[in-house]
Design a protein around this motif. Structure first.
Motif, PDB file in Angstrom:
ATOM      1  N   THR A 163      40.016  42.404  19.460  1.00 42.58           N
ATOM      2  CA  THR A 163      38.807  41.679  19.866  1.00 42.58           C
ATOM      3  C   THR A 163      39.102  40.184  19.940  1.00 42.58           C
ATOM      4  OG1 THR A 163      38.062  41.574  17.554  1.00 42.58           O
ATOM      5  CG2 THR A 163      37.256  43.409  18.911  1.00 42.58           C
ATOM      6  N   PHE A 164      38.525  39.531  20.933  1.00 41.32           N
ATOM      7  CA  PHE A 164      38.690  38.087  21.141  1.00 41.32           C
ATOM      8  C   PHE A 164      37.301  37.461  21.259  1.00 41.32           C
ATOM      9  CE2 PHE A 164      42.522  40.145  22.457  1.00 41.32           C
ATOM     10  CZ  PHE A 164      43.546  39.300  22.038  1.00 41.32           C
ATOM     11  N   ASP A 165      37.133  36.267  20.677  1.00 33.80           N
ATOM     12  CA  ASP A 165      35.783  35.742  20.468  1.00 33.80           C
ATOM     13  C   ASP A 165      35.338  34.662  21.450  1.00 33.80           C
ATOM     14  OD1 ASP A 165      37.406  33.702  19.664  1.00 33.80           O
ATOM     15  OD2 ASP A 165      36.615  33.550  17.624  1.00 33.80           O
ATOM     16  N   ARG A 166      36.174  34.244  22.420  1.00 32.28           N
ATOM     17  CA  ARG A 166      35.704  33.240  23.390  1.00 32.28           C
ATOM     18  C   ARG A 166      36.627  33.194  24.607  1.00 32.28           C
ATOM     19  NH1 ARG A 166      35.400  27.344  21.415  1.00 32.28           N
ATOM     20  NH2 ARG A 166      35.111  27.043  23.641  1.00 32.28           N
ATOM     21  N   ASN A 167      36.041  32.724  25.719  1.00 26.39           N
ATOM     22  CA  ASN A 167      36.762  32.501  26.985  1.00 26.39           C
ATOM     23  C   ASN A 167      37.418  33.760  27.544  1.00 26.39           C
ATOM     24  OD1 ASN A 167      36.466  29.768  25.754  1.00 26.39           O
ATOM     25  ND2 ASN A 167      37.544  29.140  27.609  1.00 26.39           N
ATOM     26  N   ILE A 168      36.861  34.932  27.242  1.00 28.89           N
ATOM     27  CA  ILE A 168      37.418  36.182  27.771  1.00 28.89           C
ATOM     28  C   ILE A 168      36.645  36.578  29.027  1.00 28.89           C
ATOM     29  CG2 ILE A 168      37.950  38.587  27.278  1.00 28.89           C
ATOM     30  CD1 ILE A 168      39.541  36.566  25.653  1.00 28.89           C
ATOM     31  N   LYS A 169      37.214  36.263  30.167  1.00 29.54           N
ATOM     32  CA  LYS A 169      36.561  36.583  31.442  1.00 29.54           C
ATOM     33  C   LYS A 169      36.702  38.069  31.751  1.00 29.54           C
ATOM     34  CE  LYS A 169      37.266  31.973  33.357  1.00 29.54           C
ATOM     35  NZ  LYS A 169      37.855  31.150  34.431  1.00 29.54           N
ATOM     36  N   ARG A 170      35.671  38.621  32.341  1.00 33.49           N
ATOM     37  CA  ARG A 170      35.673  40.047  32.690  1.00 33.49           C
ATOM     38  C   ARG A 170      36.470  40.246  33.982  1.00 33.49           C
ATOM     39  NH1 ARG A 170      29.330  40.819  32.663  1.00 33.49           N
ATOM     40  NH2 ARG A 170      29.598  38.731  33.561  1.00 33.49           N
ATOM     41  N   HIS A 171      37.763  40.237  33.796  1.00 36.31           N
ATOM     42  CA  HIS A 171      38.713  40.308  34.916  1.00 36.31           C
ATOM     43  C   HIS A 171      39.527  41.589  34.771  1.00 36.31           C
ATOM     44  CE1 HIS A 171      42.378  38.424  37.154  1.00 36.31           C
ATOM     45  NE2 HIS A 171      41.573  39.032  37.991  1.00 36.31           N
ATOM     46  N   TYR A 172      39.565  42.409  35.816  1.00 35.68           N
ATOM     47  CA  TYR A 172      40.257  43.691  35.722  1.00 35.68           C
ATOM     48  C   TYR A 172      40.728  44.126  37.107  1.00 35.68           C
ATOM     49  CZ  TYR A 172      35.682  45.431  37.289  1.00 35.68           C
ATOM     50  OH  TYR A 172      34.524  45.639  37.986  1.00 35.68           O
ATOM     51  N   PHE A 173      41.542  45.193  37.122  1.00 34.66           N
ATOM     52  CA  PHE A 173      42.101  45.713  38.366  1.00 34.66           C
ATOM     53  C   PHE A 173      41.245  46.873  38.870  1.00 34.66           C
ATOM     54  CE2 PHE A 173      45.674  44.075  35.830  1.00 34.66           C
ATOM     55  CZ  PHE A 173      46.051  43.033  36.661  1.00 34.66           C
ATOM     56  N   VAL A 174      40.878  46.803  40.145  1.00 36.51           N
ATOM     57  CA  VAL A 174      39.988  47.806  40.737  1.00 36.51           C
ATOM     58  C   VAL A 174      40.786  48.931  41.388  1.00 36.51           C
ATOM     59  CG1 VAL A 174      38.107  48.196  42.363  1.00 36.51           C
ATOM     60  CG2 VAL A 174      38.241  46.028  41.124  1.00 36.51           C
ATOM     61  N   THR A 175      41.690  48.579  42.278  1.00 42.23           N
ATOM     62  CA  THR A 175      42.502  49.598  42.961  1.00 42.23           C
ATOM     63  C   THR A 175      43.974  49.260  42.826  1.00 42.23           C
ATOM     64  OG1 THR A 175      42.426  48.430  45.086  1.00 42.23           O
ATOM     65  CG2 THR A 175      40.683  50.047  44.640  1.00 42.23           C
ATOM     66  N   TYR A 176      44.814  50.294  42.894  1.00 45.76           N
ATOM     67  CA  TYR A 176      46.256  50.147  42.822  1.00 45.76           C
ATOM     68  C   TYR A 176      46.882  51.452  43.309  1.00 45.76           C
ATOM     69  CZ  TYR A 176      44.920  52.408  38.438  1.00 45.76           C
ATOM     70  OH  TYR A 176      44.345  53.226  37.508  1.00 45.76           O
ATOM     71  N   ASN A 177      48.158  51.396  43.622  1.00 48.94           N
ATOM     72  CA  ASN A 177      48.878  52.575  44.111  1.00 48.94           C
ATOM     73  C   ASN A 177      49.210  53.478  42.922  1.00 48.94           C
ATOM     74  OD1 ASN A 177      50.620  54.483  45.174  1.00 48.94           O
ATOM     75  ND2 ASN A 177      51.683  53.021  46.498  1.00 48.94           N
ATOM     76  N   GLU A 178      48.502  54.573  42.790  1.00 47.87           N
ATOM     77  CA  GLU A 178      48.676  55.456  41.642  1.00 47.87           C
ATOM     78  C   GLU A 178      50.031  56.154  41.634  1.00 47.87           C
ATOM     79  OE1 GLU A 178      45.425  58.148  41.469  1.00 47.87           O
ATOM     80  OE2 GLU A 178      43.909  56.583  41.179  1.00 47.87           O
ATOM     81  N   ASN A 179      50.708  56.207  42.772  1.00 44.29           N
ATOM     82  CA  ASN A 179      52.003  56.900  42.838  1.00 44.29           C
ATOM     83  C   ASN A 179      53.119  56.099  42.170  1.00 44.29           C
ATOM     84  OD1 ASN A 179      50.947  59.089  44.293  1.00 44.29           O
ATOM     85  ND2 ASN A 179      51.147  57.961  46.225  1.00 44.29           N
ATOM     86  N   LYS A 180      52.943  54.781  42.079  1.00 40.82           N
ATOM     87  CA  LYS A 180      54.002  53.971  41.473  1.00 40.82           C
ATOM     88  C   LYS A 180      53.469  53.002  40.418  1.00 40.82           C
ATOM     89  CE  LYS A 180      53.924  50.366  45.068  1.00 40.82           C
ATOM     90  NZ  LYS A 180      54.757  49.564  45.971  1.00 40.82           N
ATOM     91  N   THR A 181      52.269  53.279  39.914  1.00 39.79           N
ATOM     92  CA  THR A 181      51.650  52.394  38.933  1.00 39.79           C
ATOM     93  C   THR A 181      51.246  53.165  37.687  1.00 39.79           C
ATOM     94  OG1 THR A 181      50.778  51.016  40.728  1.00 39.79           O
ATOM     95  CG2 THR A 181      49.801  50.713  38.553  1.00 39.79           C
ATOM     96  N   ILE A 182      51.468  52.546  36.537  1.00 37.91           N
ATOM     97  CA  ILE A 182      51.045  53.107  35.249  1.00 37.91           C
ATOM     98  C   ILE A 182      50.075  52.135  34.595  1.00 37.91           C
ATOM     99  CG2 ILE A 182      51.783  53.820  32.946  1.00 37.91           C
ATOM    100  CD1 ILE A 182      54.448  54.594  34.080  1.00 37.91           C
ATOM    101  N   VAL A 183      48.949  52.635  34.101  1.00 38.41           N
ATOM    102  CA  VAL A 183      48.003  51.811  33.365  1.00 38.41           C
ATOM    103  C   VAL A 183      48.492  51.711  31.927  1.00 38.41           C
ATOM    104  CG1 VAL A 183      45.633  51.584  32.552  1.00 38.41           C
ATOM    105  CG2 VAL A 183      46.080  52.478  34.848  1.00 38.41           C
ATOM    106  N   LEU A 184      48.790  50.474  31.489  1.00 39.26           N
ATOM    107  CA  LEU A 184      49.296  50.262  30.136  1.00 39.26           C
ATOM    108  C   LEU A 184      48.221  49.772  29.175  1.00 39.26           C
ATOM    109  CD1 LEU A 184      52.711  48.534  30.913  1.00 39.26           C
ATOM    110  CD2 LEU A 184      52.276  50.943  30.465  1.00 39.26           C
ATOM    111  N   GLY A 185      47.157  49.165  29.719  1.00 42.37           N
ATOM    112  CA  GLY A 185      46.123  48.623  28.848  1.00 42.37           C
ATOM    113  C   GLY A 185      44.784  48.548  29.539  1.00 42.37           C
ATOM    114  N   ASN A 186      43.714  48.508  28.725  1.00 41.94           N
ATOM    115  CA  ASN A 186      42.353  48.480  29.249  1.00 41.94           C
ATOM    116  C   ASN A 186      41.536  47.380  28.585  1.00 41.94           C
ATOM    117  OD1 ASN A 186      42.456  50.900  30.988  1.00 41.94           O
ATOM    118  ND2 ASN A 186      42.703  52.011  29.058  1.00 41.94           N
TER     119      ASN A 186
END
Length: 405
Positions: A163-186
């Motif tokens: 958990t982080f308590d400040r300046n954490i922008k809601r920035h994330y990845f929407v689409t990506y090539n699932e054939n060559k991409t691994i999700v490491l974190g959320n």
């Protein structure tokens, strides 16, 4: 490969930071500078890189990465490495630089990019799209209210949340090539887990992209959140680390207009700086208005005519020695190179395009990469009105190296 050496923050660094921030008003701007000891600089993570990457060489890039690859690509390719860029954005990496970074990764290297903003070109090259719900939040009070919760997918970090308590922008990845991409974190946004840390396979190497560089800043490392930053960087293999502070634009790509636009864009993004800019312009205009009244010009001293024949002769004789007109010499070097290409390889030099670069590389037995760098340099220098001695020497060395094949 997970790094076993923990990130240690020496007491001396903490004391220095406390002394620094206690004497002056704290600077809460997110600058991500490696030499900046303010809360959102990256002084600690850079100076602790030797602990994070033990027995590995740490190279702090002094020039643009695009230029570094050109000057050192043979040695860089021989010793595989990890490119690391932790910034608000990577705008100083030009379009050609992004392509060369991908080529660098394709050859077996790795790259780690942690950015608040991914340019359209960078997203297109990586095959991703992003969403930043807080991209228009700039006020310190509003940024302070932004909190976040992150997690990693690997079994080694199962059931761990950060958990982080400040300046954490809601920035994330929407689409990506699932054939060559691994999700490491959320990241947890509105109760839903969305990816904020990806591994994209590219050729023999991989690109790790992270959407919240704020976790690497001094503030969070001093708040006991260094474990998360350590886990993120632990995915990189044990190779030479190329740390990119993004301090310079490329010498071989004309980015002056973009640099100027980015400065004013930065001023306009912050309300206080916008007012400062307006007041400054208003003050300059008022100064000019109040100084429009006519003033008595100084009476010039009229000296008698002198015989300057000898001085004129000496000036003409030493003109080329003293003037050092590097642009003139650059133009002559370019004309010499193109003429030799026409006579030796029988190529038309009217259009220096991709087809010309391909044909020239094939006929001269040079690598297409080196040929492309040479032609791009010639195009850039040809457009300039003035050239430096360094640019002249670089062009000369490139032409000599080209014709040695």
């Amino acid at each position: 490969m997970l790094i076993k050496t923990p990130l240690k923050i020496p007491l001396g660094i903490i004391v220095i930071l406390l002394l620094f921030t206690s004497c002056n008003k704290t600077n809460w701007i997110e600058n991500y500078r490696e030499k900046e000891k303010s809360p959102f600089g990256t002084y600690i993570i850079y100076n602790e890189a030797k602990n994070l990457f033990p027995n590995q060489e740490i190279v702090l890039l002094k020039e643009n990465f695009y230029d570094y690859l050109f000057l050192n690509y043979d040695t860089t390719k021989a010793d595989f490495g990890n490119y690391i860029c932790i910034k608000n954005n990577a705008n100083k990496l030009p379009e050609e630089g992004v392509k060369d970074l991908l080529s660098f990764v394709h050859d077996g290297n790795n790259a780690f990019l942690s950015l608040n903003y991914f340019s359209e070109n960078l997203e297109a090259q990586l095959g991703i799209t992003t969403n930043n719900l807080d991209k228009n939040v700039y006020d310190n009070a509003d940024l302070k209210a932004l909190k976040g919760e992150f997690s990693l997918v690997d079994e080694s970090f199962k059931d761990q949340t950060f958990t982080f308590d400040r300046n954490i922008k809601r920035h994330y990845f929407v689409t990506y090539n699932e054939n060559k991409t691994i999700v490491l974190g959320n990241a947890k946004i509105d109760g839903e887990l969305v990816p904020n840390f990806l591994k994209i396979y590219h050729g023999k190497g991989a690109i790790y992209i992270h959407a919240n560089p704020i976790v690497f800043t001094n503030y969070n490392l001093l708040k006991g959140k260094e474990v998360y930053a350590e886990h993120l960087l632990s995915y990189l293999p044990s190779n030479t680390v190329f740390w990119d502070p993004q301090i310079k634009w490329s010498k071989y790509v004309n980015n002056r207009d973009n640099d100027q636009e980015s400065v004013f864009k930065f001023f306009l993004q912050h309300k206080t700086l916008t007012w400062f800019l307006c007041i400054t312009f208003a003050g300059v205009i008022l100064f000019m208005l109040f100084n429009f009244r006519r003033k008595q010009r100084a009476i010039p001293v009229i000296h008698p005519l002198q015989n300057t024949t000898v001085a004129f002769t000496q000036t003409i004789a030493s003109l080329y020695l003293k003037e050092q007109n590097h642009k003139n010499l650059v133009d002559k070097k370019i004309a010499y190179f193109l003429e030799k290409v026409r006579t030796k390889y029988l190529l038309n030099t009217t259009n220096l395009n991709k087809n010309f670069i391909r044909d020239l590389a094939a006929k001269s037995d040079n690598e297409i990469r080196n040929t492309k760098y040479l032609i791009n340099t010639i195009i850039t220098l040809n457009k300039k009105s003035e050239c430096t001695q360094e640019e002249l020497l670089v062009l000369h060395k490139m032409i000599v190296k080209f014709f040695k094949k």
